[in-house]
Design a protein around this motif. Sequence first.
Motif, PDB file in Angstrom:
ATOM      1  N   VAL A   1     -23.234  41.042  17.335  1.00 50.50           N
ATOM      2  CA  VAL A   1     -21.826  40.432  16.991  1.00 50.50           C
ATOM      3  C   VAL A   1     -21.142  39.965  18.401  1.00 50.50           C
ATOM      4  O   VAL A   1     -21.020  40.513  19.347  1.00 50.50           O
ATOM      5  N   MET A   2     -20.873  38.491  18.333  1.00 56.55           N
ATOM      6  CA  MET A   2     -20.009  38.006  19.300  1.00 56.55           C
ATOM      7  C   MET A   2     -18.584  37.536  18.995  1.00 56.55           C
ATOM      8  O   MET A   2     -18.383  37.583  17.812  1.00 56.55           O
ATOM      9  N   ARG A   3     -17.594  37.623  20.117  1.00 53.54           N
ATOM     10  CA  ARG A   3     -16.416  37.208  19.964  1.00 53.54           C
ATOM     11  C   ARG A   3     -16.585  35.747  20.066  1.00 53.54           C
ATOM     12  O   ARG A   3     -16.854  35.233  21.036  1.00 53.54           O
ATOM     13  N   ILE A   4     -16.253  34.667  19.139  1.00 56.31           N
ATOM     14  CA  ILE A   4     -16.013  33.217  19.220  1.00 56.31           C
ATOM     15  C   ILE A   4     -14.893  32.735  18.999  1.00 56.31           C
ATOM     16  O   ILE A   4     -14.205  33.047  17.758  1.00 56.31           O
ATOM     17  N   GLY A   5     -14.373  32.054  19.820  1.00 56.72           N
ATOM     18  CA  GLY A   5     -13.268  31.170  19.496  1.00 56.72           C
ATOM     19  C   GLY A   5     -13.368  29.756  19.246  1.00 56.72           C
ATOM     20  O   GLY A   5     -14.276  28.848  19.761  1.00 56.72           O
ATOM     21  N   ILE A   6     -12.817  29.697  18.118  1.00 56.20           N
ATOM     22  CA  ILE A   6     -12.805  28.017  17.581  1.00 56.20           C
ATOM     23  C   ILE A   6     -11.764  27.204  17.765  1.00 56.20           C
ATOM     24  O   ILE A   6     -10.594  27.755  17.215  1.00 56.20           O
ATOM     25  N   ILE A   7     -11.567  26.079  18.543  1.00 54.53           N
ATOM     26  CA  ILE A   7     -10.346  25.420  18.840  1.00 54.53           C
ATOM     27  C   ILE A   7     -10.608  24.000  17.978  1.00 54.53           C
ATOM     28  O   ILE A   7     -11.033  23.191  18.498  1.00 54.53           O
ATOM     29  N   GLY A   8      -9.648  23.832  16.976  1.00 54.57           N
ATOM     30  CA  GLY A   8      -9.716  22.833  16.154  1.00 54.57           C
ATOM     31  C   GLY A   8     -10.170  23.324  14.715  1.00 54.57           C
ATOM     32  O   GLY A   8     -11.343  23.971  14.747  1.00 54.57           O
ATOM     33  N   ALA A   9      -9.565  23.131  13.586  1.00 55.23           N
ATOM     34  CA  ALA A   9     -10.011  23.635  12.249  1.00 55.23           C
ATOM     35  C   ALA A   9     -10.098  22.501  11.333  1.00 55.23           C
ATOM     36  O   ALA A   9     -10.154  22.517  10.273  1.00 55.23           O
TER      37      ALA A   9
END
Length: 225
Positions: free
Chosen positions: A5-13
């Motif tokens: 499991v990774m922590r993933i940031g998504i900028i833009g939805a």
Amino acid sequence: MKGSVMRIGIIGAGNIGGNLTRRLTALGHDVFVANSRGPHTLKELAQETGATPVTAEEAARDAEIVIVTVPVKAVPNLPSGLLDGAAEGVAVIDTNNYYPQQRDGRIDEIEDEGITESRWTERRIGHSVIKAFNGTYAQDILDRPRPAGAPDRVALPVAGDDEAAKTKVRALIDQLGFDTVDTGGIDDSWRQQPDTPVYGLRAGTAEVTKALAEASPDRPAAFRG
């Protein structure tokens, strides 16, 4: 990385960011998603997926992978030091395309220096990027995943200078159900920019490799400002 499991940031939805949020949460990753209008506008996506709506800085904080999927013209508006709080060795995925006539306006640095749009993005955010998903139809992220070895598995081109980050991104794309083809470094990422043979191509590894080889470094007139 499989199973981890990774922590993933998504900028833009938008379409790409929203569908990556859907898939990555379904795979069990901890996804933090941001847009330009504020976390309160992402409640529906959060309820649907279990992702956490946050600010852009919070999306990048402690993230092992950060996906930047905003219009090119919006990249300079991203917070200064955006990636300062990211995990060590963070891989930053750039999904962007430069559309000077259609959306972004002329960017002199890209046009006059002849640099790739992802190199320009690197300069703005102060961090190396891996270019991926820029020629992928958003709906395909939901509809076209296939198990490894499937004859109709689609391959995506991936470019970047940081080999460790590229390996991490290619493993994530494999997890998402797609093969990958290494395009080379970011200075080679023109091979997958808009209006190249691979752009929007739904094909396997052999055809994608051939399309990359057939690309021209000259930016087409329709994609010049």
